[in-house]
Design a protein around this motif. Structure first.
Motif, PDB file in Angstrom:
ATOM      1  N   PRO A 238       0.837  -1.207   0.000  1.00 25.59           N
ATOM      2  CA  PRO A 238       0.000   0.000   0.000  1.00 25.59           C
ATOM      3  C   PRO A 238       0.868   1.252   0.000  1.00 25.59           C
ATOM      4  N   PRO A 239       0.448   2.303  -0.661  1.00 27.14           N
ATOM      5  CA  PRO A 239       1.234   3.549  -0.672  1.00 27.14           C
ATOM      6  C   PRO A 239       1.262   4.206   0.700  1.00 27.14           C
ATOM      7  N   LEU A 240       2.299   4.974   0.936  1.00 27.48           N
ATOM      8  CA  LEU A 240       2.432   5.691   2.204  1.00 27.48           C
ATOM      9  C   LEU A 240       1.686   7.013   2.205  1.00 27.48           C
ATOM     10  N   LEU A 241       1.458   7.583   1.031  1.00 25.20           N
ATOM     11  CA  LEU A 241       0.794   8.872   0.917  1.00 25.20           C
ATOM     12  C   LEU A 241      -0.613   8.688   0.369  1.00 25.20           C
ATOM     13  N   SER A 242      -1.456   9.629   0.660  1.00 25.34           N
ATOM     14  CA  SER A 242      -2.813   9.641   0.134  1.00 25.34           C
ATOM     15  C   SER A 242      -3.129  11.046  -0.370  1.00 25.34           C
ATOM     16  N   GLU A 243      -4.093  11.140  -1.256  1.00 30.66           N
ATOM     17  CA  GLU A 243      -4.451  12.433  -1.826  1.00 30.66           C
ATOM     18  C   GLU A 243      -5.123  13.343  -0.809  1.00 30.66           C
ATOM     19  N   GLU A 244      -5.557  12.795   0.320  1.00 28.80           N
ATOM     20  CA  GLU A 244      -6.187  13.624   1.352  1.00 28.80           C
ATOM     21  C   GLU A 244      -5.167  14.424   2.153  1.00 28.80           C
ATOM     22  N   ASN A 245      -3.939  13.905   2.277  1.00 24.66           N
ATOM     23  CA  ASN A 245      -2.940  14.614   3.082  1.00 24.66           C
ATOM     24  C   ASN A 245      -1.709  15.027   2.277  1.00 24.66           C
ATOM     25  N   TRP A 246      -1.791  14.930   0.942  1.00 21.75           N
ATOM     26  CA  TRP A 246      -0.698  15.378   0.075  1.00 21.75           C
ATOM     27  C   TRP A 246      -1.339  16.197  -1.041  1.00 21.75           C
ATOM     28  N   LEU A 247      -1.149  17.504  -0.997  1.00 17.53           N
ATOM     29  CA  LEU A 247      -1.958  18.399  -1.813  1.00 17.53           C
ATOM     30  C   LEU A 247      -1.526  18.483  -3.270  1.00 17.53           C
ATOM     31  N   VAL A 248      -0.277  18.232  -3.567  1.00 15.62           N
ATOM     32  CA  VAL A 248       0.212  18.317  -4.947  1.00 15.62           C
ATOM     33  C   VAL A 248       0.257  16.909  -5.519  1.00 15.62           C
TER      34      VAL A 248
ATOM     35  N   LEU B  51      -0.394   9.608 -16.260  1.00 15.68           N
ATOM     36  CA  LEU B  51      -0.315   8.161 -16.062  1.00 15.68           C
ATOM     37  C   LEU B  51      -0.206   7.821 -14.581  1.00 15.68           C
ATOM     38  N   VAL B  52       0.523   8.640 -13.830  1.00 12.63           N
ATOM     39  CA  VAL B  52       0.625   8.423 -12.385  1.00 12.63           C
ATOM     40  C   VAL B  52      -0.743   8.560 -11.723  1.00 12.63           C
ATOM     41  N   SER B  53      -1.521   9.541 -12.148  1.00 15.69           N
ATOM     42  CA  SER B  53      -2.863   9.717 -11.589  1.00 15.69           C
ATOM     43  C   SER B  53      -3.749   8.506 -11.884  1.00 15.69           C
ATOM     44  N   THR B  54      -3.627   7.954 -13.094  1.00 12.80           N
ATOM     45  CA  THR B  54      -4.400   6.766 -13.441  1.00 12.80           C
ATOM     46  C   THR B  54      -3.986   5.569 -12.594  1.00 12.80           C
ATOM     47  N   LEU B  55      -2.675   5.396 -12.407  1.00  8.45           N
ATOM     48  CA  LEU B  55      -2.187   4.297 -11.591  1.00  8.45           C
ATOM     49  C   LEU B  55      -2.628   4.446 -10.142  1.00  8.45           C
ATOM     50  N   ARG B  56      -2.599   5.647  -9.629  1.00 16.98           N
ATOM     51  CA  ARG B  56      -3.048   5.877  -8.251  1.00 16.98           C
ATOM     52  C   ARG B  56      -4.527   5.542  -8.108  1.00 16.98           C
ATOM     53  N   ARG B  57      -5.331   5.891  -9.086  1.00 13.84           N
ATOM     54  CA  ARG B  57      -6.755   5.564  -9.022  1.00 13.84           C
ATOM     55  C   ARG B  57      -6.977   4.056  -9.061  1.00 13.84           C
ATOM     56  N   VAL B  58      -6.178   3.342  -9.858  1.00 11.29           N
ATOM     57  CA  VAL B  58      -6.287   1.887  -9.905  1.00 11.29           C
ATOM     58  C   VAL B  58      -5.918   1.275  -8.560  1.00 11.29           C
ATOM     59  N   LEU B  59      -4.854   1.763  -7.944  1.00 11.25           N
ATOM     60  CA  LEU B  59      -4.453   1.244  -6.640  1.00 11.25           C
ATOM     61  C   LEU B  59      -5.529   1.498  -5.594  1.00 11.25           C
ATOM     62  N   SER B  60      -6.167   2.650  -5.643  1.00 13.26           N
ATOM     63  CA  SER B  60      -7.238   2.957  -4.681  1.00 13.26           C
ATOM     64  C   SER B  60      -8.421   2.021  -4.875  1.00 13.26           C
ATOM     65  N   GLU B  61      -8.782   1.738  -6.123  1.00 10.11           N
ATOM     66  CA  GLU B  61      -9.901   0.835  -6.384  1.00 10.11           C
ATOM     67  C   GLU B  61      -9.573  -0.595  -5.965  1.00 10.11           C
ATOM     68  N   LEU B  62      -8.335  -1.029  -6.190  1.00 12.11           N
ATOM     69  CA  LEU B  62      -7.942  -2.365  -5.757  1.00 12.11           C
ATOM     70  C   LEU B  62      -7.967  -2.489  -4.234  1.00 12.11           C
ATOM     71  N   GLN B  63      -7.519  -1.454  -3.559  1.00 16.79           N
ATOM     72  CA  GLN B  63      -7.559  -1.477  -2.103  1.00 16.79           C
ATOM     73  C   GLN B  63      -8.998  -1.495  -1.601  1.00 16.79           C
ATOM     74  N   TYR B  64      -9.885  -0.776  -2.282  1.00 18.92           N
ATOM     75  CA  TYR B  64     -11.293  -0.770  -1.893  1.00 18.92           C
ATOM     76  C   TYR B  64     -11.915  -2.155  -2.097  1.00 18.92           C
ATOM     77  N   VAL B  65     -11.584  -2.814  -3.217  1.00 19.10           N
ATOM     78  CA  VAL B  65     -12.103  -4.163  -3.472  1.00 19.10           C
ATOM     79  C   VAL B  65     -11.602  -5.135  -2.411  1.00 19.10           C
ATOM     80  N   PHE B  66     -10.362  -4.997  -2.009  1.00 17.93           N
ATOM     81  CA  PHE B  66      -9.797  -5.870  -0.981  1.00 17.93           C
ATOM     82  C   PHE B  66     -10.508  -5.669   0.350  1.00 17.93           C
ATOM     83  N   ILE B  67     -10.794  -4.435   0.693  1.00 23.21           N
ATOM     84  CA  ILE B  67     -11.481  -4.160   1.964  1.00 23.21           C
ATOM     85  C   ILE B  67     -12.898  -4.707   1.937  1.00 23.21           C
ATOM     86  N   VAL B  68     -13.601  -4.538   0.803  1.00 30.97           N
ATOM     87  CA  VAL B  68     -14.974  -5.020   0.690  1.00 30.97           C
ATOM     88  C   VAL B  68     -15.029  -6.535   0.758  1.00 30.97           C
ATOM     89  N   SER B  69     -14.113  -7.215   0.069  1.00 37.31           N
ATOM     90  CA  SER B  69     -14.085  -8.682   0.087  1.00 37.31           C
ATOM     91  C   SER B  69     -13.754  -9.228   1.465  1.00 37.31           C
TER      92      SER B  69
END
Length: 427
Positions: free
Chosen positions: A368-378, A405-423
């Motif tokens: 899992p990434p160490l940073l999130s878009e909620e606490n990293w503004l740029v 491309l980085v933004s797309t990859l970050r969105r994919v990682l967030s969705e995968l983490q969400y699927v893992f939590i739901v499962s």
């Protein structure tokens, strides 16, 4: 400005106001603010009307039915008494009592502050909203024209221009000597010996060629420098130069001189990395922007081992990098700060590159990434961020596409983490 005392008996009787405090004309538009007690006492004169009845009101404060002969202090008269009073703080002190911002004669933009200055022996530590100091209260402190407030061995530097408070504590590097000594680190004199070791290993002329190789092949992907702060073998820190040399060595075949000089006597990459890492252990107590830049280059360097994973060590470097970035306020967006434009865009690029490294490492290592878009503004780049980036316009367009491309990859990682939590919750 002091609040008027509620004890009327503590004030001298028959306090008067001198002729210099009267308004030049009753028709002049003035600010109906309360008269500070000290101004009343310092400008007492026997020839002015008495305001004893106003001070002895039933409420214990100044009454509003003051004789018209007294007059009120205009904004220009306040400026005369408070020469070094910062204009941007006047509204914070007086609220709506003074004239509106658009009518003030001294309104203007605060002077720019050279925040990341390599010539000073101090580190700018960002003052957070929940830390030991209260940044909102710092906004009410009286500072000089450059936005500084020195006290003891610390200096408060304000870069606040927008809605959110932005203050830095400029701390001298000497204050970290005890912490470094407790950690068993080298003293500053011993740390300076690494400079001599680096110059013996990589002379200045070879260092300049390696820096040009870095600017040609690596800077387009990692534009962490600017035209005003380019690396130099004579002035840049030792740990930063060693990191630049180490990451640029694989490209020496594109330089005719380096190909001949280093073909049979190559530079030891391991020695360069040791010089950089040992110096960074010393500098991390008082991190500066070159410290963050050196960590980025160490993480950007390809791993020398193709059969084993050094993910644990790289995650350690990434955690240290993020810690230093938080100290320097790189998690904030500096577009509204009173710093030069080239420093604001450089900080934004560095902030995004840290976010990019965290994203790609999380993807490649399956963590899992160490940073999130909620606490990293740029978390994205625009065309304006290429100002002073030391790269061509075509390279900057490629960098923006890579940022998307980085933004797309970050969105994919967030969705995968969400699927893992739901499962996991459904099971």
């Amino acid at each position: 400005m002091h609040r008027l005392s509620t004890n009327a008996k503590s004030l001298p009787q028959n306090v008067t106001i001198s002729e210099s405090l009267r308004s030049p004309s009753r028709d002049q538009a003035v600010s109906p603010i309360s008269l500070p007690e000290q101004l009343l006492l310092d400008n007492a004169s026997s020839g002015s009307p008495s305001i004893d009845s106003a001070l002895n009101s039933s409420s214990g404060q100044l009454s509003y039915d003051i004789p018209s002969e007294i007059g009120l202090l205009s904004w220009e008269q306040i400026d005369a008494n408070f020469v070094n009073f910062q204009p941007g703080l006047a509204h914070d002190f007086l609220g709506d009592l003074g004239p509106q911002e658009e009518t003030r004669p001294h309104e203007g933009v605060a002077p720019e502050v050279l925040l990341d200055n390599d010539d000073t022996d101090s580190t700018p530590q960002f003052v957070g909203t929940t830390g030991e100091f209260e940044p909102c209260l710092f906004g009410h402190y009286l500072r000089d024209v450059s936005g500084r407030l020195p006290f003891k061995k610390l200096t408060l530097q304000s870069v606040h221009l927008g809605r959110l408070p932005a203050h830095f504590m400029l701390t001298s590097q000497s204050l970290y000597s005890q912490s470094r000594e407790e950690a068993g680190l080298a003293t500053k004199i011993e740390a300076n010996k690494s400079r001599e070791e680096l110059e013996l290993l990589v002379p200045v002329d070879i260092g300049e060629r390696l820096i040009r190789l870095y600017e040609r092949f690596i800077a387009p992907q990692y534009p962490i420098f600017s035209t005003q702060s380019r690396p130099s073998p004579k002035s840049s820190p030792t740990y930063l130069l060693a990191a630049i040399y180490a990451i640029a060595l694989p490209f020496m075949q594109f330089d005719d001189v380096l190909t001949l000089d280093l073909a049979y006597d190559p530079l030891p990459t391991s020695t360069l990395l040791q010089i950089s890492l040992k110096a960074l252990e010393f500098e991390i107590y008082g991190p500066t922007l070159p410290v963050v830049q050196a960590f980025i280059l160490l993480l950007a360097r390809p791993t020398p081992h193709h059969l084993i994973s050094d993910s644990s060590f790289r995650c350690k470097l990434l955690g240290t990098l993020i810690s230093a970035a938080h100290t320097l306020g790189l998690h904030m967006d500096p577009v509204e700060w009173s710093i030069p434009r080239w420093q604001a865009t450089q900080r934004r690029r560095i902030s995004f590159i840290i976010f990019k490294i965290d994203t790609w490492m999380a993807s490649s290592l399956g963590r899992p990434p160490l940073l999130s878009e909620e606490n990293w503004l740029v978390t994205s780049m625009s065309a304006k961020d290429g100002y002073g980036a030391c790269i061509d316009e075509a390279d900057w367009r490629d960098f923006i596409q890579h940022a998307q491309l980085v933004s797309t990859l970050r969105r994919v990682l967030s969705e995968l983490q969400y699927v893992f939590i739901v499962s996991k919750s459904s099971s």
